[in-house]
Design an enzyme around this catalytic site. Sequence first.
Site, PDB file in Angstrom:
ATOM      1  N   TYR A  44       0.807  -1.222   0.000  1.00  0.00           N
ATOM      2  CA  TYR A  44       0.000   0.000   0.000  1.00  0.00           C
ATOM      3  C   TYR A  44       0.845   1.280   0.000  1.00  0.00           C
ATOM      4  CZ  TYR A  44      -4.299  -2.566   1.035  1.00  0.00           C
ATOM      5  OH  TYR A  44      -5.387  -3.398   0.970  1.00  0.00           O
ATOM      6  N   GLY A  47       3.992   6.948  -1.198  1.00  0.00           N
ATOM      7  CA  GLY A  47       4.930   8.076  -1.331  1.00  0.00           C
ATOM      8  C   GLY A  47       6.299   7.662  -1.799  1.00  0.00           C
ATOM      9  N   GLU A 113       8.594  15.345   1.024  1.00  0.00           N
ATOM     10  CA  GLU A 113       7.420  15.136   1.876  1.00  0.00           C
ATOM     11  C   GLU A 113       7.558  15.939   3.161  1.00  0.00           C
ATOM     12  OE1 GLU A 113       6.713  10.942   2.293  1.00  0.00           O
ATOM     13  OE2 GLU A 113       6.070  10.785   0.220  1.00  0.00           O
ATOM     14  N   ARG A 384       7.551   9.506  13.412  1.00  0.00           N
ATOM     15  CA  ARG A 384       8.276   9.015  12.229  1.00  0.00           C
ATOM     16  C   ARG A 384       8.288  10.076  11.135  1.00  0.00           C
ATOM     17  NH1 ARG A 384       6.215   5.696   7.267  1.00  0.00           N
ATOM     18  NH2 ARG A 384       4.385   6.936   7.719  1.00  0.00           N
ATOM     19  N   SER A 389      10.036   4.653   6.971  1.00  0.00           N
ATOM     20  CA  SER A 389       9.740   3.300   7.473  1.00  0.00           C
ATOM     21  C   SER A 389      10.166   2.211   6.499  1.00  0.00           C
ATOM     22  CB  SER A 389       8.272   3.147   7.835  1.00  0.00           C
ATOM     23  OG  SER A 389       7.470   3.790   6.913  1.00  0.00           O
TER      24      SER A 389
HETATM   25  C1  LIG Z   1      -1.422   3.403   2.963  1.00  0.00           C
HETATM   26  C2  LIG Z   1      -0.010   3.384   3.466  1.00  0.00           C
HETATM   27  C3  LIG Z   1       0.974   4.108   2.790  1.00  0.00           C
HETATM   28  C4  LIG Z   1       2.291   4.080   3.249  1.00  0.00           C
HETATM   29  N1  LIG Z   1       3.248   4.779   2.559  1.00  0.00           N
HETATM   30  C5  LIG Z   1       4.528   4.710   2.951  1.00  0.00           C
HETATM   31  C6  LIG Z   1       5.548   5.364   2.207  1.00  0.00           C
HETATM   32  O1  LIG Z   1       5.293   5.979   1.186  1.00  0.00           O
HETATM   33  N2  LIG Z   1       6.824   5.276   2.659  1.00  0.00           N
HETATM   34  C7  LIG Z   1       7.158   4.590   3.798  1.00  0.00           C
HETATM   35  O2  LIG Z   1       8.345   4.544   4.160  1.00  0.00           O
HETATM   36  N3  LIG Z   1       6.212   3.943   4.514  1.00  0.00           N
HETATM   37  C8  LIG Z   1       4.922   3.991   4.116  1.00  0.00           C
HETATM   38  N4  LIG Z   1       3.961   3.327   4.842  1.00  0.00           N
HETATM   39  C9  LIG Z   1       4.379   2.461   5.948  1.00  0.00           C
HETATM   40  C10 LIG Z   1       5.025   1.202   5.371  1.00  0.00           C
HETATM   41  O3  LIG Z   1       4.300   0.775   4.237  1.00  0.00           O
HETATM   42  C11 LIG Z   1       5.053   0.061   6.388  1.00  0.00           C
HETATM   43  O4  LIG Z   1       5.584   0.509   7.591  1.00  0.00           O
HETATM   44  C12 LIG Z   1       5.924  -1.085   5.884  1.00  0.00           C
HETATM   45  O5  LIG Z   1       5.550  -1.457   4.583  1.00  0.00           O
HETATM   46  C13 LIG Z   1       5.831  -2.280   6.807  1.00  0.00           C
HETATM   47  O6  LIG Z   1       6.504  -3.354   6.207  1.00  0.00           O
HETATM   48  P1  LIG Z   1       6.660  -4.701   7.021  1.00  0.00           P
HETATM   49  O7  LIG Z   1       7.447  -5.611   6.152  1.00  0.00           O
HETATM   50  O8  LIG Z   1       7.151  -4.400   8.368  1.00  0.00           O
HETATM   51  O9  LIG Z   1       5.150  -5.239   7.193  1.00  0.00           O
HETATM   52  P2  LIG Z   1       4.007  -5.570   6.131  1.00  0.00           P
HETATM   53  O10 LIG Z   1       4.358  -5.083   4.786  1.00  0.00           O
HETATM   54  O11 LIG Z   1       2.726  -5.111   6.698  1.00  0.00           O
HETATM   55  O12 LIG Z   1       3.987  -7.160   6.114  1.00  0.00           O
HETATM   56  C14 LIG Z   1       3.474  -7.872   7.217  1.00  0.00           C
HETATM   57  C15 LIG Z   1       3.413  -9.330   6.877  1.00  0.00           C
HETATM   58  O13 LIG Z   1       3.247 -10.080   8.069  1.00  0.00           O
HETATM   59  C16 LIG Z   1       2.271 -11.086   7.866  1.00  0.00           C
HETATM   60  N5  LIG Z   1       1.691 -11.418   9.160  1.00  0.00           N
HETATM   61  C17 LIG Z   1       1.200 -10.583  10.110  1.00  0.00           C
HETATM   62  N6  LIG Z   1       0.801 -11.278  11.176  1.00  0.00           N
HETATM   63  C18 LIG Z   1       1.030 -12.581  10.913  1.00  0.00           C
HETATM   64  C19 LIG Z   1       0.819 -13.782  11.615  1.00  0.00           C
HETATM   65  N7  LIG Z   1       0.274 -13.821  12.844  1.00  0.00           N
HETATM   66  N8  LIG Z   1       1.170 -14.953  11.021  1.00  0.00           N
HETATM   67  C20 LIG Z   1       1.702 -14.974   9.776  1.00  0.00           C
HETATM   68  N9  LIG Z   1       1.931 -13.853   9.065  1.00  0.00           N
HETATM   69  C21 LIG Z   1       1.604 -12.676   9.629  1.00  0.00           C
HETATM   70  C22 LIG Z   1       1.295 -10.478   6.889  1.00  0.00           C
HETATM   71  O14 LIG Z   1       0.546 -11.505   6.272  1.00  0.00           O
HETATM   72  C23 LIG Z   1       2.277  -9.752   5.961  1.00  0.00           C
HETATM   73  O15 LIG Z   1       2.775 -10.682   5.032  1.00  0.00           O
HETATM   74  C24 LIG Z   1       2.634   3.346   4.410  1.00  0.00           C
HETATM   75  C25 LIG Z   1       1.643   2.630   5.085  1.00  0.00           C
HETATM   76  C26 LIG Z   1       0.329   2.652   4.625  1.00  0.00           C
HETATM   77  C27 LIG Z   1      -0.723   1.886   5.363  1.00  0.00           C
END
Ligand SMILES: Cc1cc2nc3c(=O)[nH]c(=O)nc-3n(C[C@H](O)[C@H](O)[C@H](O)COP(=O)(O)OP(=O)(O)OC[C@H]3O[C@@H](n4cnc5c(N)ncnc54)[C@H](O)[C@@H]3O)c2cc1C
Length: 521
Positions: A44, A47, A113, A384, A389
């Site tokens: 999702y 930016g 930003e 943040r 992130s």
């Molecule tokens: C709309 C939106 C726009 C954003 N835009 C930006 C941006 O432009 N720039 C930026 O730096 N950040 C942005 N962010 C924040 C950033 O996208 C997230 O912080 C980052 O992508 C998180 O990545 P992650 O790998 O930690 O988790 P995620 O990408 O959320 O992945 C989590 C994973 O964990 C798995 N999971 C969760 N719980 C369990 C469980 N109990 N058992 C098995 N699997 C599980 C899920 O299935 C998924 O595969 C945005 C966030 C949002 C919501």
Amino acid sequence: MRIKTDFLVIGSGLAGLVYALKVAEYGRVVLVSKTKIDETTTSYAQGGIAAVTYLPDSYEKHIQDTLRAGCYLNNETVVRMVINESDKMIKELINWGVRFDKREDGIFDLSREGGHSEKRVLHWKDRTGFEIQRALIEEVKKHKNIKLLENHFSIDIITQHHLGLEITRRTQDIECYGAYLLNNKTQKIITVLSKATLMATGGAGNAYINTTNPTIATGDGISMVYRAKGMVSDMEFVQFHPTALYNPKEKPSFLITEALRGFGAILVDKDGKEFMKKYDERASLAPRDIVARAIDNEMKQSGTNHVYLKCTHLEKNELIRHFPYIYAKCLSIGIDFTKEMIPVVPATHYLCGGIVIDEHGKTTIKNLFAAGECACSGLHGANRLASNSLLEAVVFSHRAALKSIECYKNVKHIDAVPNWDSEGTVLNEELVLITQSLHEVQSIMSNYVGIVRSNLRLERALNRLAIIYKENEDLYDKSILTQRICELRNIINIAYLIIKFAKNRKESIGLHYNIDYPVKK
Ligand SMILES: Cc1cc2nc3c(=O)[nH]c(=O)nc-3n(C[C@H](O)[C@H](O)[C@H](O)COP(=O)(O)OP(=O)(O)OC[C@H]3O[C@@H](n4cnc5c(N)ncnc54)[C@H](O)[C@@H]3O)c2cc1C
């Protein structure tokens, strides 16, 4: 069923995929997603990813912007480390096939930003996360050492507790031996034994009613680690994105990226009057907490459900070229943003707190690492900085992978780990209880623990949550396990942590604003 692996990766967003690709060069990897591999918050992200690439930008400017946004509660050593590694990480993403937009002269088309003093955000149109996720998934699917388990829900990590040893203190030596996974298709629980485990489960936006986070963001990883008596921190710092599209029936709330304000869009009230200058000299480009509070205040004063974002003064073709996704989305609900104002409202967006990690992504539990939004590295402090992130996720996954590769050979699987003991009997007729409790928690959090807090509201929230906690623990103990009841349990746990940390912070700073304390600059 039992699986033995070298590395277990819980989560298939940016953090999980980067780690999986790196450790897969050394051993067998099990990569778990509770739904589909591409259903992540990463997909999702609109930016982009912040990194220092060209003059006049410098590491020092990015460092100072990050510290300023975080109200200097950041760990400065970590801030310097992450930002100094930013350009190296971008090169790695590009080598894996990630595309970033370039200008006609071949240099990156950087955007600016809120809170950034320079243009430094690399992006792919307004769907950067989608592009990152696409490229990394292609690489992961090609790798013979990576076994992908979609639709597998991690219930709990396995520690000495499952061998019958009582763990009473968070300071005790705790070890992680793997995790119990619920196969959502067969409803069977699998024991996965691993030598190194990465928690990469993302954020917890669904603890609130309105969130930009997808439904997977239920704070599972943080709750699993907290239950296993690992350390968690900074949970009071919940970021509200100031500009989610106001479209009450839609879940998750659609985000209108800050980059649109960086491009020249301005926040206005219902009469089209700009209001941000009253609150901050940086106006519409002030940091998110300031903008979100200003909108909250404008809405309360005017009694409206939203304010507007105006871009009608901007060059039409350029606007559509830069933001095709947002343009199409707005059109789909009857708003042409080149001619009309976009209604916007703040929504829960990002959790700065989470599982405490060191500079190698190590948690306080041995052989357990964490990266991405579920982790708390000290980068963000009290708030943040936009687009930091994705950068944090990639840097700490890389570092956790290096440490895991160094350590895993000295770790043995613990065969004495028992399989999951499942004895629940309560069936689906109790689904209504789960749905109702979830709404109650989300409403407590949104009404009492939102953008503006007070000691009284926090106390109320804790008292009400205690009742729901007790009811749900009783139901959980009796139930046949399902993802929904586990997620509810985790959301209650997250709510408890946010309230507890918020109560303990006796000041208003960054994302934590309590009317009983003056704002600390
Ligand atoms: C709309 C939106 C726009 C954003 N835009 C930006 C941006 O432009 N720039 C930026 O730096 N950040 C942005 N962010 C924040 C950033 O996208 C997230 O912080 C980052 O992508 C998180 O990545 P992650 O790998 O930690 O988790 P995620 O990408 O959320 O992945 C989590 C994973 O964990 C798995 N999971 C969760 N719980 C369990 C469980 N109990 N058992 C098995 N699997 C599980 C899920 O299935 C998924 O595969 C945005 C966030 C949002 C919501």
